[in-house]
Structures are given as C-alpha cells and as structure tokens.
Enzyme design. Sequence first.
Site, mmCIF file in Angstrom:
data_model
loop_
_atom_site.group_PDB
_atom_site.id
_atom_site.type_symbol
_atom_site.label_atom_id
_atom_site.label_comp_id
_atom_site.label_asym_id
_atom_site.label_seq_id
_atom_site.Cartn_x
_atom_site.Cartn_y
_atom_site.Cartn_z
ATOM 1 N N GLU A 100 85.157 -41.337 18.155
ATOM 2 C CA GLU A 100 84.743 -39.978 17.799
ATOM 3 C C GLU A 100 85.888 -38.964 17.878
ATOM 4 O OE1 GLU A 100 80.052 -39.850 18.774
ATOM 5 O OE2 GLU A 100 81.323 -39.736 20.543
ATOM 6 N N CYS A 113 89.903 -32.372 19.095
ATOM 7 C CA CYS A 113 89.913 -33.280 20.241
ATOM 8 C C CYS A 113 89.864 -34.714 19.708
ATOM 9 C CB CYS A 113 88.698 -32.955 21.118
ATOM 10 S SG CYS A 113 88.535 -34.053 22.522
ATOM 11 N N CYS A 120 86.859 -47.069 27.552
ATOM 12 C CA CYS A 120 87.889 -46.736 28.541
ATOM 13 C C CYS A 120 87.831 -47.786 29.645
ATOM 14 C CB CYS A 120 87.615 -45.340 29.118
ATOM 15 S SG CYS A 120 88.968 -44.715 30.140
ATOM 16 N N CYS A 124 85.265 -43.069 35.413
ATOM 17 C CA CYS A 124 85.005 -41.840 36.147
ATOM 18 C C CYS A 124 83.498 -41.615 36.129
ATOM 19 C CB CYS A 124 85.761 -40.694 35.498
ATOM 20 S SG CYS A 124 87.527 -41.052 35.406
ATOM 21 N N CYS A 127 81.644 -39.304 33.538
ATOM 22 C CA CYS A 127 82.052 -39.356 32.130
ATOM 23 C C CYS A 127 81.271 -40.419 31.362
ATOM 24 C CB CYS A 127 83.552 -39.650 32.054
ATOM 25 S SG CYS A 127 84.139 -39.949 30.386
ATOM 26 N N CYS A 354 82.950 -32.109 26.259
ATOM 27 C CA CYS A 354 83.811 -32.951 27.101
ATOM 28 C C CYS A 354 82.989 -33.998 27.826
ATOM 29 C CB CYS A 354 84.470 -32.134 28.211
ATOM 30 S SG CYS A 354 85.468 -30.826 27.646
HETATM 31 N N1 SAH Z 1 90.899 -39.970 29.818
HETATM 32 C C1 SAH Z 1 91.532 -38.707 29.809
HETATM 33 C C2 SAH Z 1 91.181 -37.858 28.616
HETATM 34 C C3 SAH Z 1 89.762 -37.874 28.156
HETATM 35 S S1 SAH Z 1 88.562 -37.067 29.130
HETATM 36 C C4 SAH Z 1 91.209 -37.976 31.110
HETATM 37 O O1 SAH Z 1 90.371 -38.433 31.856
HETATM 38 O O2 SAH Z 1 91.853 -36.965 31.359
HETATM 39 C C5 SAH Z 1 88.818 -35.322 28.802
HETATM 40 C C6 SAH Z 1 88.347 -34.411 29.940
HETATM 41 O O3 SAH Z 1 86.900 -34.343 30.003
HETATM 42 C C7 SAH Z 1 88.788 -34.909 31.305
HETATM 43 O O4 SAH Z 1 89.257 -33.860 32.091
HETATM 44 C C8 SAH Z 1 87.509 -35.470 31.853
HETATM 45 O O5 SAH Z 1 87.582 -35.574 33.239
HETATM 46 C C9 SAH Z 1 86.504 -34.479 31.337
HETATM 47 N N2 SAH Z 1 85.121 -34.953 31.420
HETATM 48 C C10 SAH Z 1 84.676 -36.233 31.400
HETATM 49 N N3 SAH Z 1 83.325 -36.264 31.490
HETATM 50 C C11 SAH Z 1 82.906 -34.990 31.572
HETATM 51 C C12 SAH Z 1 81.595 -34.372 31.633
HETATM 52 N N4 SAH Z 1 80.493 -35.099 31.623
HETATM 53 N N5 SAH Z 1 81.525 -33.020 31.685
HETATM 54 C C13 SAH Z 1 82.663 -32.274 31.646
HETATM 55 N N6 SAH Z 1 83.904 -32.798 31.560
HETATM 56 C C14 SAH Z 1 84.041 -34.136 31.523
HETATM 57 FE FE1 SF4 Z 2 88.197 -42.631 30.908
HETATM 58 FE FE2 SF4 Z 2 86.335 -40.711 30.918
HETATM 59 FE FE3 SF4 Z 2 87.794 -41.172 33.123
HETATM 60 FE FE4 SF4 Z 2 88.934 -40.025 30.989
HETATM 61 S S1 SF4 Z 2 87.278 -39.151 32.227
HETATM 62 S S2 SF4 Z 2 89.765 -41.734 32.247
HETATM 63 S S3 SF4 Z 2 87.824 -41.086 29.323
HETATM 64 S S4 SF4 Z 2 86.353 -42.607 32.171
#
Ligand code: SAH
Ligand code: SF4
Length: 380
Positions: A100, A113, A120, A124, A127, A354
């Site tokens: 996406e 974006c 991944c 996290c 996420c 995000c």
């Molecule tokens: N993998 C990279 C980039 C993709 S995530 C990273 O983790 O930085 C982009 C941003 O969105 C990151 O800061 C991530 O922590 C944040 N993010 C992930 N899930 C989220 C959610 N459910 N609500 C708000 N931000 C989120």
């Molecule tokens: Fe992967 Fe989501 Fe963690 Fe970014 S925030 S490293 S996309 S699991």
Amino acid sequence: MSAMTTAPIPLIGLIPAELKSALIASGVPEKAAPMRMRQLWNWIYVHGTRDFAGMTNLAKDFRAHAEEHFSLALPEIVTEQVSTDGTRKWLLKSGGQEFETVFIPETERGTLCISSQVGCTLNCRFCHTGTQKLVRNLTAAEIVGQVMVARDRIGDWPGDTGKNAGESRRITNVVLMGMGEPLYNFDNVKAAVSIIADGDALAFSKRRVTLSTSGVVPMIQRAGAEIASSLAISLHAVRDGIRDVLVPINKKYPIAELLEACRTYPGVTNARRITFEYVMLKGVNYSLAEARELVQIIKGIPAKINLIPFNAWPGSPYECSEWEQIEKFAEIVNRAGYASPVRTPRGRDIMAACGQLKSESLKARASDRYAEMASAQVGK
Ligand code: SAH
Ligand code: SF4
C-alpha cells in the site's frame, strides 16, 4: 539480430550504471550508451513518459530497439480509495504481492507515504503491519514505482494537463513510513531513494525524503552516510521495559544505543533535525513524567518530537490517549525547546493512517496463521 527472444528488461528502478549496462547488453554500442541512458532517464523520470513511442526526440530505430528489449512496467493499481479528508490509498500489486501507498494532501504540502516491504519481520505491538510475517522485500523498482504511480494518479508530472506552468507539485514530501522496516531492505531502499532524490530524476530534495526506522542501530550510521535522507526514529517509549514490549527490536538494540546512533548520525544539525515518533497509548507510555524523561534522554540531539495519536485497527490491543493528555505531553516537550507537532490522523476511514496498512494478500496469511494457532490450541 539474434533470433532468440528474451523477456523485456524492466528499466524503472535501475540506477544509472545499471541502466547503462542494460543498454550495452541489449546491443547499444558502448559509445552511444551514456547519451541513450541520459535520454531515457529524462523521459522516464522527468516527464513520466510511459511508452517508448512517446519519447519523441529519440531516433526511430532506437525507439523500436527499446520497445523490443525493455519495459517500463509499474506496479498495477488493484484499488484506489479516497478518504473523506482527501487522503488517498492505493493497493498496488507487483510480482504477485500486494502493498500500500498513501497520499496525504495538506494546505501547504502533500506527503506520499511509501512501503519498503510486504509485511514486516518486526512485530511492534501497536502496528497492524507488524501482525504479519514478512512476505518479501520490495525491489527498488517497486519502491520508486509507488512515487510514479501516485504522480500518474494525481496528475503530478510537469507536463500534466490542467497544471499551470509555475504551479508547485502536489507531492512535496516522501516518507518511508508505510509497510515494512526500510533498514532491513537497505540496498533497494538506497537505490530507490537515489532515484527519488536525483535532481535529474524525480527530484525531491533529500531533506524532503524521510526514512523512518524502528531502530536498527547497526544500519543507522550507514543510512546517514549512504542514503542521507532525513531520519525519523520510532521511539514510542523512554524506558527499556516498556519499549521492549512496544517495539521488540529494543531488546536487541536498547534505547541508550539507539540514541547514541542518533547523536552520531551523519549530517544531523539544528537545521536538519531527527524526528522522534511517539505514539500516544492510553495508560501505557503517556504520563507527564515520561514527557519529562523524554526531553532528558534526547538532550544534545537536534530533534523534534512527532506525537502520533494511536490509530486503532481490528483487534488492536491499545487505545489512543485522550486529546487533552496529548496536548499536556506536547506542552512539556515544547517548553523544553523541542518542536512537538501532533500528527493529525488522516484517512482513518479507509484504514490509511499510520500503522493501519496491511494488504489483502497478508490478510489471507493472517487467517492461515490464526487457523494454525487455533488448531494448535485444539491439539493441546
Ligand atoms: N517500520 C518503520 C516505518 C513504518 S511505521 C518504523 O517502524 O519506523 C511508520 C510509523 O507509524 C512508525 O513510527 C510506527 O511506529 C507508527 N505506527 C505503527 N502503528 C501505529 C498505529 N497503530 N498508530 C499510530 N502510529 C503507528
Ligand atoms: Fe514493522 Fe510496524 Fe514495527 Fe514499523 S512499526 S517496524 S512496520 S511492525
């Protein structure tokens, strides 16, 4: 001419040296290759021309040669969704996988974006992408292709009709904040950013290209030296115990090591600050004591703090903290001398905000996994 037919070589995503080699391998004389390379480069990336026939200053026989040997294929659009707030999300498909891309228009700028992986390897807890296994890295072509598809769809090439000559571009910034961890796909991300930021190609300034990482410490120095984009760090907690849970890569590379890598990030200055992303999770990481700790631990790093209201997804284990609390947190950070913008959630209605990205092909995998888990439970 050889009678053997080979599949056309895709040109998009090749860096200049690779493009030149591809030309020579196809039979273009070595002496002519640099000029042909520059001509193609200009048509592909400056004009966004999508077929060789449209490259009008190329000799006819070279156009025919290019048509026979090369392709300008981009990821195909599976769906395009438009949010009530104008955010657009594309589900793209390439090489059998889906990923996406999101465009977020604002008054003064427009942010694209883009994704770097399908799924991944990290997970996290807050996420959506992280609920899935990694399917594969995106190629440089697929990463650059996201910018090109977006420019196509919103009419953002210089020659697009309806655009006034002096009118500025709608996509002003590119952020690697979609699906995936860009520093686990270093070579392809590096090649893609070099094309995105090449003044003779897509021409975004490196300052306006931001790579967001969850904290792959050993790659941060190299990213600064070789990719040289702006850097964003998904910090999300100020204590290792909490960050270990939220961003599990922290168990490998704890906060102190991560911040040390930021301190020595090449090119970081007050004019070029590191962005720390901090998702506001109710009852988890949002106390005002933590806001005060935050400004302590980042002392000495030219930084700004981007507070992100948590975006929920089906089954997500957290809630977004109250708006009032986010504002109080922001105020403490701000008073300590750091800009602390709160990221306005965009495109939540189409799951484009995000951390909400996840492609259909991954959903299928998720259900496989749940089925596996369920059968394991039954077997207990
Ligand atoms: N993998 C990279 C980039 C993709 S995530 C990273 O983790 O930085 C982009 C941003 O969105 C990151 O800061 C991530 O922590 C944040 N993010 C992930 N899930 C989220 C959610 N459910 N609500 C708000 N931000 C989120
Ligand atoms: Fe992967 Fe989501 Fe963690 Fe970014 S925030 S490293 S996309 S699991």
